[in-house]
Design a protein around this motif. Structure first.
Motif, PDB file in Angstrom:
ATOM      1  N   ARG A  72       0.837  -1.217   0.000  1.00 52.42           N
ATOM      2  CA  ARG A  72       0.000   0.000   0.000  1.00 52.42           C
ATOM      3  C   ARG A  72       0.862   1.254   0.000  1.00 52.42           C
ATOM      4  O   ARG A  72       0.612   2.209  -0.724  1.00 52.42           O
ATOM      5  CB  ARG A  72      -0.930  -0.006   1.207  1.00 52.42           C
ATOM      6  N   LYS A  73       1.914   1.237   0.837  1.00 55.92           N
ATOM      7  CA  LYS A  73       2.810   2.386   0.952  1.00 55.92           C
ATOM      8  C   LYS A  73       3.505   2.678  -0.378  1.00 55.92           C
ATOM      9  O   LYS A  73       3.662   3.832  -0.765  1.00 55.92           O
ATOM     10  CB  LYS A  73       3.852   2.088   2.041  1.00 55.92           C
ATOM     11  N   GLY A  74       3.871   1.639  -1.106  1.00 58.95           N
ATOM     12  CA  GLY A  74       4.573   1.812  -2.371  1.00 58.95           C
ATOM     13  C   GLY A  74       3.652   1.975  -3.571  1.00 58.95           C
ATOM     14  O   GLY A  74       4.116   2.120  -4.692  1.00 58.95           O
ATOM     15  N   GLY A  75       2.331   1.916  -3.340  1.00 58.84           N
ATOM     16  CA  GLY A  75       1.383   2.056  -4.441  1.00 58.84           C
ATOM     17  C   GLY A  75       1.358   0.855  -5.375  1.00 58.84           C
ATOM     18  O   GLY A  75       1.029   0.980  -6.549  1.00 58.84           O
ATOM     19  N   ASN A  76       1.722  -0.311  -4.864  1.00 64.34           N
ATOM     20  CA  ASN A  76       1.805  -1.515  -5.683  1.00 64.34           C
ATOM     21  C   ASN A  76       0.532  -2.361  -5.662  1.00 64.34           C
ATOM     22  O   ASN A  76       0.543  -3.487  -6.133  1.00 64.34           O
ATOM     23  CB  ASN A  76       2.971  -2.394  -5.219  1.00 64.34           C
ATOM     24  N   VAL A  77      -0.539  -1.837  -5.116  1.00 63.98           N
ATOM     25  CA  VAL A  77      -1.768  -2.611  -4.998  1.00 63.98           C
ATOM     26  C   VAL A  77      -2.516  -2.580  -6.327  1.00 63.98           C
ATOM     27  O   VAL A  77      -2.737  -1.519  -6.901  1.00 63.98           O
ATOM     28  CB  VAL A  77      -2.664  -2.059  -3.870  1.00 63.98           C
ATOM     29  N   SER A  78      -2.877  -3.744  -6.824  1.00 63.30           N
ATOM     30  CA  SER A  78      -3.643  -3.877  -8.064  1.00 63.30           C
ATOM     31  C   SER A  78      -4.986  -4.513  -7.743  1.00 63.30           C
ATOM     32  O   SER A  78      -5.062  -5.369  -6.857  1.00 63.30           O
ATOM     33  CB  SER A  78      -2.904  -4.770  -9.061  1.00 63.30           C
ATOM     34  N   PRO A  79      -6.047  -4.150  -8.471  1.00 62.40           N
ATOM     35  CA  PRO A  79      -7.346  -4.778  -8.233  1.00 62.40           C
ATOM     36  C   PRO A  79      -7.258  -6.300  -8.378  1.00 62.40           C
ATOM     37  O   PRO A  79      -6.677  -6.811  -9.337  1.00 62.40           O
ATOM     38  CB  PRO A  79      -8.240  -4.186  -9.317  1.00 62.40           C
ATOM     39  N   GLY A  80      -7.776  -7.005  -7.415  1.00 61.23           N
ATOM     40  CA  GLY A  80      -7.796  -8.473  -7.453  1.00 61.23           C
ATOM     41  C   GLY A  80      -6.526  -9.148  -6.980  1.00 61.23           C
ATOM     42  O   GLY A  80      -6.483 -10.359  -6.849  1.00 61.23           O
ATOM     43  N   MET A  81      -5.484  -8.374  -6.702  1.00 57.28           N
ATOM     44  CA  MET A  81      -4.233  -8.986  -6.251  1.00 57.28           C
ATOM     45  C   MET A  81      -4.382  -9.483  -4.816  1.00 57.28           C
ATOM     46  O   MET A  81      -4.904  -8.781  -3.952  1.00 57.28           O
ATOM     47  CB  MET A  81      -3.086  -7.988  -6.314  1.00 57.28           C
ATOM     48  N   ARG A  82      -3.943 -10.673  -4.568  1.00 57.73           N
ATOM     49  CA  ARG A  82      -3.975 -11.257  -3.225  1.00 57.73           C
ATOM     50  C   ARG A  82      -2.565 -11.669  -2.843  1.00 57.73           C
ATOM     51  O   ARG A  82      -1.883 -12.343  -3.611  1.00 57.73           O
ATOM     52  CB  ARG A  82      -4.864 -12.502  -3.173  1.00 57.73           C
ATOM     53  N   LEU A  83      -2.142 -11.281  -1.678  1.00 52.97           N
ATOM     54  CA  LEU A  83      -0.872 -11.753  -1.139  1.00 52.97           C
ATOM     55  C   LEU A  83      -1.177 -13.021  -0.353  1.00 52.97           C
ATOM     56  O   LEU A  83      -2.036 -13.029   0.523  1.00 52.97           O
ATOM     57  CB  LEU A  83      -0.239 -10.693  -0.236  1.00 52.97           C
ATOM     58  N   VAL A  84      -0.473 -14.077  -0.680  1.00 50.99           N
ATOM     59  CA  VAL A  84      -0.736 -15.377  -0.075  1.00 50.99           C
ATOM     60  C   VAL A  84       0.514 -15.847   0.650  1.00 50.99           C
ATOM     61  O   VAL A  84       1.615 -15.798   0.096  1.00 50.99           O
ATOM     62  CB  VAL A  84      -1.133 -16.410  -1.151  1.00 50.99           C
ATOM     63  N   VAL A  85       0.353 -16.314   1.867  1.00 54.12           N
ATOM     64  CA  VAL A  85       1.473 -16.813   2.658  1.00 54.12           C
ATOM     65  C   VAL A  85       1.719 -18.271   2.287  1.00 54.12           C
ATOM     66  O   VAL A  85       0.801 -19.084   2.292  1.00 54.12           O
ATOM     67  CB  VAL A  85       1.172 -16.705   4.169  1.00 54.12           C
ATOM     68  N   LEU A  86       2.967 -18.587   1.962  1.00 52.57           N
ATOM     69  CA  LEU A  86       3.353 -19.958   1.642  1.00 52.57           C
ATOM     70  C   LEU A  86       4.299 -20.469   2.720  1.00 52.57           C
ATOM     71  O   LEU A  86       5.259 -19.788   3.082  1.00 52.57           O
ATOM     72  CB  LEU A  86       4.037 -20.021   0.276  1.00 52.57           C
ATOM     73  N   ASP A  87       4.057 -21.654   3.209  1.00 51.66           N
ATOM     74  CA  ASP A  87       4.895 -22.268   4.233  1.00 51.66           C
ATOM     75  C   ASP A  87       6.181 -22.776   3.589  1.00 51.66           C
ATOM     76  O   ASP A  87       6.139 -23.589   2.674  1.00 51.66           O
ATOM     77  CB  ASP A  87       4.132 -23.423   4.896  1.00 51.66           C
ATOM     78  N   GLN A  88       7.306 -22.297   4.067  1.00 49.99           N
ATOM     79  CA  GLN A  88       8.610 -22.712   3.549  1.00 49.99           C
ATOM     80  C   GLN A  88       9.306 -23.699   4.481  1.00 49.99           C
ATOM     81  O   GLN A  88      10.496 -23.960   4.328  1.00 49.99           O
ATOM     82  CB  GLN A  88       9.502 -21.467   3.350  1.00 49.99           C
ATOM     83  N   GLY A  89       8.591 -24.221   5.461  1.00 45.84           N
ATOM     84  CA  GLY A  89       9.188 -25.174   6.388  1.00 45.84           C
ATOM     85  C   GLY A  89       9.793 -24.477   7.592  1.00 45.84           C
ATOM     86  O   GLY A  89       9.685 -23.279   7.773  1.00 45.84           O
ATOM     87  N   VAL A  90      10.469 -25.247   8.406  1.00 43.02           N
ATOM     88  CA  VAL A  90      11.062 -24.744   9.648  1.00 43.02           C
ATOM     89  C   VAL A  90      12.322 -23.959   9.322  1.00 43.02           C
ATOM     90  O   VAL A  90      13.130 -24.354   8.478  1.00 43.02           O
ATOM     91  CB  VAL A  90      11.395 -25.926  10.585  1.00 43.02           C
TER      92      VAL A  90
END
Length: 92
Positions: free
Chosen positions: A69-87
């Motif tokens: 949001r701060k960088g103005g990089n938000v696009s309509p429909g864009m979702r940031l998704v968390v991916l588990d990379q393990g321990v």
């Protein structure tokens, strides 16, 4: 009710699978937002304490959302998704 099924007999749900799935759904519907059954959460004889727990996955997503949001990089429909990379490695 919609069930997750694949093609072929080995992926079909048995009657017991369906009954257990429906029972779990009913049980989960009866839980409060704190994950307690309502009859426990509303019992005036019980004592409750508050504990802090950091949801690390939510924290990293919230930080990234703020940066986007701060960088103005938000696009309509864009979702940031968390991916588990393990321990994490012990060194980091």
């Amino acid at each position: 009710m919609l069930y997750l099924t694949g093609r072929g007999k080995k992926n079909r749900w048995t009657r017991q699978d369906r009954v257990l799935s429906e029972a779990l759904l009913e049980y989960e519907k009866g839980l409060t937002s704190d994950g307690l059954p309502w009859y426990i959460a509303s019992d005036p004889e019980r004592e409750f304490v508050l504990d802090e727990l950091v949801d690390e996955a939510a924290a990293i997503r919230e930080e990234a959302e703020a940066e986007y949001r701060k960088g103005g990089n938000v696009s309509p429909g864009m979702r940031l998704v968390v991916l588990d990379q393990g321990v994490r490695d012990a060194d980091s």
